[in-house]
Design a protein around this motif. Structure first.
Motif, PDB file in Angstrom:
ATOM      1  N   LEU A 296       6.680  28.887 -17.108  1.00 17.59           N
ATOM      2  CA  LEU A 296       5.319  29.129 -17.583  1.00 17.59           C
ATOM      3  C   LEU A 296       4.549  27.829 -17.773  1.00 17.59           C
ATOM      4  CD1 LEU A 296       5.549  32.011 -20.214  1.00 17.59           C
ATOM      5  CD2 LEU A 296       4.115  31.971 -18.169  1.00 17.59           C
ATOM      6  N   HIS A 297       5.184  26.849 -18.419  1.00 18.57           N
ATOM      7  CA  HIS A 297       4.516  25.574 -18.659  1.00 18.57           C
ATOM      8  C   HIS A 297       4.080  24.930 -17.344  1.00 18.57           C
ATOM      9  CE1 HIS A 297       4.367  24.027 -22.841  1.00 18.57           C
ATOM     10  NE2 HIS A 297       5.214  25.002 -23.066  1.00 18.57           N
ATOM     11  N   GLN A 298       5.007  24.868 -16.400  1.00 25.47           N
ATOM     12  CA  GLN A 298       4.676  24.216 -15.138  1.00 25.47           C
ATOM     13  C   GLN A 298       3.607  24.986 -14.371  1.00 25.47           C
ATOM     14  OE1 GLN A 298       8.170  23.370 -12.807  1.00 25.47           O
ATOM     15  NE2 GLN A 298       9.074  22.029 -14.351  1.00 25.47           N
ATOM     16  N   GLY A 299       3.738  26.296 -14.344  1.00 24.67           N
ATOM     17  CA  GLY A 299       2.772  27.096 -13.614  1.00 24.67           C
ATOM     18  C   GLY A 299       1.378  27.012 -14.195  1.00 24.67           C
ATOM     19  N   LEU A 300       1.270  27.128 -15.506  1.00 20.55           N
ATOM     20  CA  LEU A 300      -0.041  27.078 -16.148  1.00 20.55           C
ATOM     21  C   LEU A 300      -0.654  25.685 -16.091  1.00 20.55           C
ATOM     22  CD1 LEU A 300       0.720  29.301 -19.278  1.00 20.55           C
ATOM     23  CD2 LEU A 300      -0.745  29.923 -17.344  1.00 20.55           C
ATOM     24  N   ALA A 301       0.179  24.653 -16.225  1.00 26.05           N
ATOM     25  CA  ALA A 301      -0.333  23.275 -16.247  1.00 26.05           C
ATOM     26  C   ALA A 301      -1.018  22.900 -14.941  1.00 26.05           C
ATOM     27  CB  ALA A 301       0.802  22.301 -16.546  1.00 26.05           C
ATOM     28  N   ASN A 302      -0.677  23.566 -13.857  1.00 25.86           N
ATOM     29  CA  ASN A 302      -1.260  23.254 -12.549  1.00 25.86           C
ATOM     30  C   ASN A 302      -2.569  23.980 -12.280  1.00 25.86           C
ATOM     31  OD1 ASN A 302       0.740  21.440 -11.707  1.00 25.86           O
ATOM     32  ND2 ASN A 302       2.091  23.113 -11.089  1.00 25.86           N
ATOM     33  N   ILE A 303      -3.055  24.741 -13.254  1.00 24.92           N
ATOM     34  CA  ILE A 303      -4.310  25.474 -13.086  1.00 24.92           C
ATOM     35  C   ILE A 303      -5.461  24.626 -13.626  1.00 24.92           C
ATOM     36  CG2 ILE A 303      -5.582  27.550 -13.734  1.00 24.92           C
ATOM     37  CD1 ILE A 303      -2.910  28.992 -14.014  1.00 24.92           C
ATOM     38  N   PRO A 304      -6.497  24.397 -12.839  1.00 21.18           N
ATOM     39  CA  PRO A 304      -7.636  23.601 -13.317  1.00 21.18           C
ATOM     40  C   PRO A 304      -8.274  24.235 -14.557  1.00 21.18           C
ATOM     41  CG  PRO A 304      -7.757  23.903 -10.935  1.00 21.18           C
ATOM     42  CD  PRO A 304      -6.649  24.798 -11.427  1.00 21.18           C
ATOM     43  N   GLY A 305      -8.570  23.405 -15.542  1.00 22.77           N
ATOM     44  CA  GLY A 305      -9.250  23.871 -16.736  1.00 22.77           C
ATOM     45  C   GLY A 305      -8.348  24.451 -17.801  1.00 22.77           C
ATOM     46  N   ILE A 306      -7.052  24.533 -17.533  1.00 23.41           N
ATOM     47  CA  ILE A 306      -6.116  25.078 -18.515  1.00 23.41           C
ATOM     48  C   ILE A 306      -5.862  24.062 -19.623  1.00 23.41           C
ATOM     49  CG2 ILE A 306      -3.638  25.491 -18.861  1.00 23.41           C
ATOM     50  CD1 ILE A 306      -4.864  28.004 -18.106  1.00 23.41           C
ATOM     51  N   ARG A 307      -5.816  24.559 -20.838  1.00 21.08           N
ATOM     52  CA  ARG A 307      -5.439  23.742 -21.983  1.00 21.08           C
ATOM     53  C   ARG A 307      -4.228  24.386 -22.642  1.00 21.08           C
ATOM     54  NH1 ARG A 307      -8.623  20.071 -24.533  1.00 21.08           N
ATOM     55  NH2 ARG A 307     -10.461  20.956 -23.457  1.00 21.08           N
ATOM     56  N   LEU A 308      -3.089  23.688 -22.606  1.00 20.93           N
ATOM     57  CA  LEU A 308      -1.862  24.193 -23.219  1.00 20.93           C
ATOM     58  C   LEU A 308      -1.818  23.762 -24.675  1.00 20.93           C
ATOM     59  CD1 LEU A 308       0.745  23.530 -20.380  1.00 20.93           C
ATOM     60  CD2 LEU A 308      -0.030  25.750 -21.212  1.00 20.93           C
ATOM     61  N   HIS A 309      -1.620  24.725 -25.570  1.00 18.01           N
ATOM     62  CA  HIS A 309      -1.580  24.436 -27.009  1.00 18.01           C
ATOM     63  C   HIS A 309      -0.160  24.419 -27.551  1.00 18.01           C
ATOM     64  CE1 HIS A 309      -5.941  24.857 -27.147  1.00 18.01           C
ATOM     65  NE2 HIS A 309      -5.807  25.948 -26.411  1.00 18.01           N
TER      66      HIS A 309
END
Length: 377
Positions: A296-309
């Motif tokens: 999940l971390h890797q997949g979401l981190a590669n999306i433009p504009g995503i902010r992981l909290h």
């Protein structure tokens, strides 16, 4: 692991990423409840001794799950909030006593301490925003601090605290250590002895894969007599079952916190669910969950504009990944995801994903791709 996928029968098209809220039951829990219901229909309470045996197995499984010294340290409670209340309103407080919590706690682990204001108890909130949240919590413990109460894993961000370090810090400061463990037990190994917990509690309906209405409360042996009881009944007596006895006293075990009839229906379901966790083993469950969180971390981190909290460091993660998308309301992301079959939650600073060990990798990938489409519209 593939054989355990058969334990879960999610509806077609459903991606379930909401175990930090309420988990689906495994098949064996459903079957245990069905057998219990059928026996009850046909025989009533004729098999009550067998029910008691199931309850004993449940206590034993919970003892092993949290590494309690004995099954006598396990109380079966309605929920985490009830267990926290047993501590908060069982301890003898003095005006000026302080309770330290974090500034990210679920309401259950905040309100219960704030409710002690009329006894002169002050609640001190420590910020977890810095690089060393454990140091911040311990630094907030001053000479008037009586108890530190924290969630093992924060419900919003998914931050996992170093409980061993906090337990050691509490011992050095002569501060009681209370852990709301609902977001760790069943997801990652949990050890009340290693963490030096004085109190720990959790509901069964999240990572333990059980029903709502039944949870576990651990109280260190030496502290049990120090918690004043406010609920009394036949089930908490030392001589359980001796209904004619006029002289009575509370059971020395944690059963003293169980005043009335047990939740036998819930016990059958939770005992079955915990048997699955034991069959797999918590180390393997933690390994599988860690892989899914990393995906999940890797997949979401590669999306433009995503902010992981949620924490970037693996040692600070558990089973929660919370994110937001710059320029897009989190509520809109949440509504679109759920409408398309991805079950998640709107929590804290954004949308919360919480898979479990059995979650299929392609369900995680599909959820990530859904987020990508929503983020780049």
């Amino acid at each position: 692991m593939s054989m355990f996928h058969d334990e879960f029968e999610l509806a077609p098209g459903l991606r379930y990423l909401n175990h930090a809220a309420i988990a689906p039951w495994p098949r064996r829990a459903r079957e245990a409840v069905a057998r219990f219901a059928q026996a009850n229909v046909q025989r009533g309470a004729s098999d009550y001794t067998a029910w008691l045996a199931t309850e004993r197995r449940l206590r034993d499984r919970l003892m092993r799950l949290i590494n309690a010294p004995s099954s006598g340290d396990i109380a079966l409670v309605q929920n985490t909030s009830q267990a926290l209340s047993l501590v908060a309103f069982g301890l003898e407080w003095q005006p000026g006593d302080q309770v330290v919590i974090s500034d990210e706690e679920f309401p259950s682990n905040r309100i219960v301490w704030e409710a002690l204001a009329d006894r002169g108890v002050e609640v001190v909130q420590a910020s977890l925003a810095g690089d060393d949240p454990e140091a911040a919590l311990l630094a907030a413990c001053g000479p008037r601090t009586r108890l530190l109460a924290v969630s093992a894993v924060q419900f919003g961000s998914g931050l996992r605290l170093d409980l061993e370090r906090l337990g050691q810090g509490c011992r050095a400061r002569n501060v009681l250590f209370c852990v709301d463990a609902i977001q760790q037990i069943g997801a990652l190994p949990f050890d009340v002895q290693r963490y030096q917990c004085d109190f720990a509690m959790a509901d069964g309906h999240k990572w333990m894969l059980g029903p709502e209405g039944l949870g576990v409360f651990y109280c260190r042996t030496a502290l049990r007599p120090q918690l004043k009881l406010h609920a009394y009944g036949w089930h908490m007596m030392d001589h359980l079952g001796d209904f004619e006895r006029r002289q009575w006293r509370p059971a020395p075990s944690a059963r003293r916190f169980e005043c009335g009839s047990p939740n036998m229906l819930g016990a059958h379901a939770l005992e079955a669910s915990l048997s699955l966790l034991e069959d797999i083993g918590m180390p393997e469950i933690a390994r599988q969950l860690t892989l899914r969180i990393e995906q999940l971390h890797q997949g979401l981190a590669n999306i433009p504009g995503i902010r992981l909290h949620s924490p970037a460091s693996p040692e600070k993660r558990a089973g929660i990944v919370t994110f937001s998308v710059d320029g897009v309301a989190s509520s809109a992301i949440y509504q679109a995801l759920t409408a398309e079959g991805t079950i998640c939650a709107l929590r804290g600073p954004g949308v919360r994903f919480s898979p479990h060990f059995y979650t299929k990798e392609h369900h995680i990938e599909e959820a990530v791709q859904q987020v990508r489409r929503l983020a780049i519209r």
